[in-house]
Scaffold this motif. Sequence first.
Motif, mmCIF file in Angstrom:
data_model
loop_
_atom_site.group_PDB
_atom_site.id
_atom_site.type_symbol
_atom_site.label_atom_id
_atom_site.label_comp_id
_atom_site.label_asym_id
_atom_site.label_seq_id
_atom_site.Cartn_x
_atom_site.Cartn_y
_atom_site.Cartn_z
ATOM 1 N N LEU A 272 -7.472 -18.480 -17.619
ATOM 2 C CA LEU A 272 -8.094 -17.313 -18.219
ATOM 3 C C LEU A 272 -9.514 -17.070 -17.680
ATOM 4 O O LEU A 272 -9.791 -16.019 -17.136
ATOM 5 N N GLY A 273 -10.395 -18.025 -17.860
ATOM 6 C CA GLY A 273 -11.781 -17.825 -17.424
ATOM 7 C C GLY A 273 -12.483 -16.726 -18.190
ATOM 8 O O GLY A 273 -13.283 -15.979 -17.620
ATOM 9 N N ILE A 274 -12.206 -16.649 -19.468
ATOM 10 C CA ILE A 274 -12.787 -15.590 -20.307
ATOM 11 C C ILE A 274 -14.067 -16.114 -20.962
ATOM 12 O O ILE A 274 -14.068 -17.185 -21.553
ATOM 13 N N SER B 50 3.460 -27.449 -13.060
ATOM 14 C CA SER B 50 2.144 -27.931 -12.661
ATOM 15 C C SER B 50 1.105 -27.429 -13.654
ATOM 16 O O SER B 50 1.065 -26.240 -13.972
ATOM 17 N N PHE B 51 0.272 -28.338 -14.151
ATOM 18 C CA PHE B 51 -0.729 -27.990 -15.153
ATOM 19 C C PHE B 51 -2.087 -28.475 -14.662
ATOM 20 O O PHE B 51 -2.326 -29.678 -14.600
ATOM 21 N N VAL B 52 -2.930 -27.546 -14.321
ATOM 22 C CA VAL B 52 -4.276 -27.894 -13.865
ATOM 23 C C VAL B 52 -5.213 -27.779 -15.058
ATOM 24 O O VAL B 52 -5.415 -26.684 -15.589
ATOM 25 N N LEU B 53 -5.723 -28.907 -15.513
ATOM 26 C CA LEU B 53 -6.438 -28.934 -16.788
ATOM 27 C C LEU B 53 -7.958 -29.020 -16.590
ATOM 28 O O LEU B 53 -8.689 -28.187 -17.073
ATOM 29 N N GLY B 54 -8.390 -30.070 -15.939
ATOM 30 C CA GLY B 54 -9.832 -30.243 -15.742
ATOM 31 C C GLY B 54 -10.565 -30.628 -17.003
ATOM 32 O O GLY B 54 -11.704 -30.226 -17.208
ATOM 33 N N CYS B 55 -9.925 -31.405 -17.864
ATOM 34 C CA CYS B 55 -10.585 -31.764 -19.129
ATOM 35 C C CYS B 55 -11.079 -33.210 -19.103
ATOM 36 O O CYS B 55 -10.581 -34.054 -18.364
ATOM 37 N N PHE B 56 -12.036 -33.466 -19.938
ATOM 38 C CA PHE B 56 -12.747 -34.738 -19.964
ATOM 39 C C PHE B 56 -11.945 -35.790 -20.732
ATOM 40 O O PHE B 56 -11.444 -35.526 -21.824
ATOM 41 N N GLY C 77 -8.602 -22.030 -19.951
ATOM 42 C CA GLY C 77 -7.160 -21.777 -19.871
ATOM 43 C C GLY C 77 -6.384 -22.493 -20.952
ATOM 44 O O GLY C 77 -6.945 -23.227 -21.773
ATOM 45 N N LEU C 78 -5.085 -22.250 -20.916
ATOM 46 C CA LEU C 78 -4.166 -22.866 -21.873
ATOM 47 C C LEU C 78 -3.008 -23.479 -21.103
ATOM 48 O O LEU C 78 -2.523 -22.880 -20.144
ATOM 49 N N ALA C 79 -2.579 -24.630 -21.530
ATOM 50 C CA ALA C 79 -1.378 -25.235 -20.964
ATOM 51 C C ALA C 79 -0.382 -25.373 -22.104
ATOM 52 O O ALA C 79 -0.531 -26.236 -22.969
ATOM 53 N N CYS C 80 0.603 -24.509 -22.108
ATOM 54 C CA CYS C 80 1.579 -24.503 -23.195
ATOM 55 C C CYS C 80 2.818 -25.267 -22.738
ATOM 56 O O CYS C 80 3.473 -24.873 -21.769
ATOM 57 N N THR C 81 3.129 -26.341 -23.427
ATOM 58 C CA THR C 81 4.274 -27.169 -23.035
ATOM 59 C C THR C 81 5.422 -27.083 -24.029
ATOM 60 O O THR C 81 6.467 -27.679 -23.807
ATOM 61 N N HIS C 82 5.210 -26.373 -25.122
ATOM 62 C CA HIS C 82 6.287 -26.193 -26.100
ATOM 63 C C HIS C 82 5.990 -24.912 -26.868
ATOM 64 O O HIS C 82 4.886 -24.757 -27.400
ATOM 65 N N THR C 83 6.963 -24.017 -26.921
ATOM 66 C CA THR C 83 6.676 -22.720 -27.532
ATOM 67 C C THR C 83 6.624 -22.782 -29.052
ATOM 68 O O THR C 83 5.819 -22.112 -29.671
ATOM 69 N N GLY C 84 7.508 -23.583 -29.619
ATOM 70 C CA GLY C 84 7.562 -23.612 -31.078
ATOM 71 C C GLY C 84 7.871 -22.230 -31.611
ATOM 72 O O GLY C 84 8.674 -21.487 -31.044
ATOM 73 N N SER C 85 7.187 -21.880 -32.664
ATOM 74 C CA SER C 85 7.379 -20.535 -33.219
ATOM 75 C C SER C 85 6.020 -20.017 -33.674
ATOM 76 O O SER C 85 5.043 -20.748 -33.712
#
Lengths: 110, 157
Positions: free
Chosen positions: B121-123, A75-81, B60-68
């Motif tokens: 994250l919310g940084i 599950s990926f919650v993005l919230g992007c435009f 935040g980040l959504a990582c779907t492939h680690t790669g290297s």
Amino acid sequence: MMIDPFKIKDMYVGTEPASLMRGCQIDQCGQFRLSRRDCELHSVKVITQGSSGFIELSDWSGRPLWRQPSSFSGSFVLGCFAEHGLVIMQEMAVPASIAISWREEDELLI
Amino acid sequence: MDAIDPTAATVGVKYIYRGDEIRGPIHKITLTIPKMGSKGWVLEQFGNYLLEDGPGILRGLACTHTGSGSLELIDGIVDEATGFYPTDIAVLQNHLHPKYHACNGRRVFFSSGSVMGMWYLGIGFHHGLTLHARGGPSAAPPCVTIIWDKQTIIKAY
């Protein structure tokens, strides 16, 4: 399965005024246009992973918003435009089951 | 151990990790101001990217492939004339310093290699948001969606 990049199927999903959120589930390969105007891609849920292919969500200008080069569930919650629309492309030998939710500015079905 | 260029002690720090300097140009990512939601951008190639040139929030980040390789997000903007983050090294090296949070060049996220999943994250960042995606032993870059907001509300306090 090789998909035709020029063949995009339009999907129409309604909403209620209470939330303005819309959602649908896609279980087949191809390109689907979920929204035809500015919207917010809220989340992508890969419920059942597919195999041998990729999933990509982009806006109507072609800019990718989320991409999964090899399928896995999550599950990926993005919230992007997403500018001018939202398109999902699934090209897989065995299609994944994907649930997408997004938000438009009002409840009109365009 | 990170190596610090001693000649840069008064002007800033050239960010060096395990002996690898940041090389190559810094690509500026310009996105339209979102009508709703946040800014999102997909990293698909190694490189250095300036995502935002002002204060904001890294959602935040959504990582779907680690790669290297590694993925590093920094609160700061590199001075392209010098190739340095213009900051006070003494403050940047001391995480307990009261002015550390406002350093130009402060690391806000680092993973080597990147780990798949959704990372909320919310940084907050003060100066800007710079991304360094460095290559690893194979040429496969990670596939990551980075989500952030530019700060548009001016605080009155």
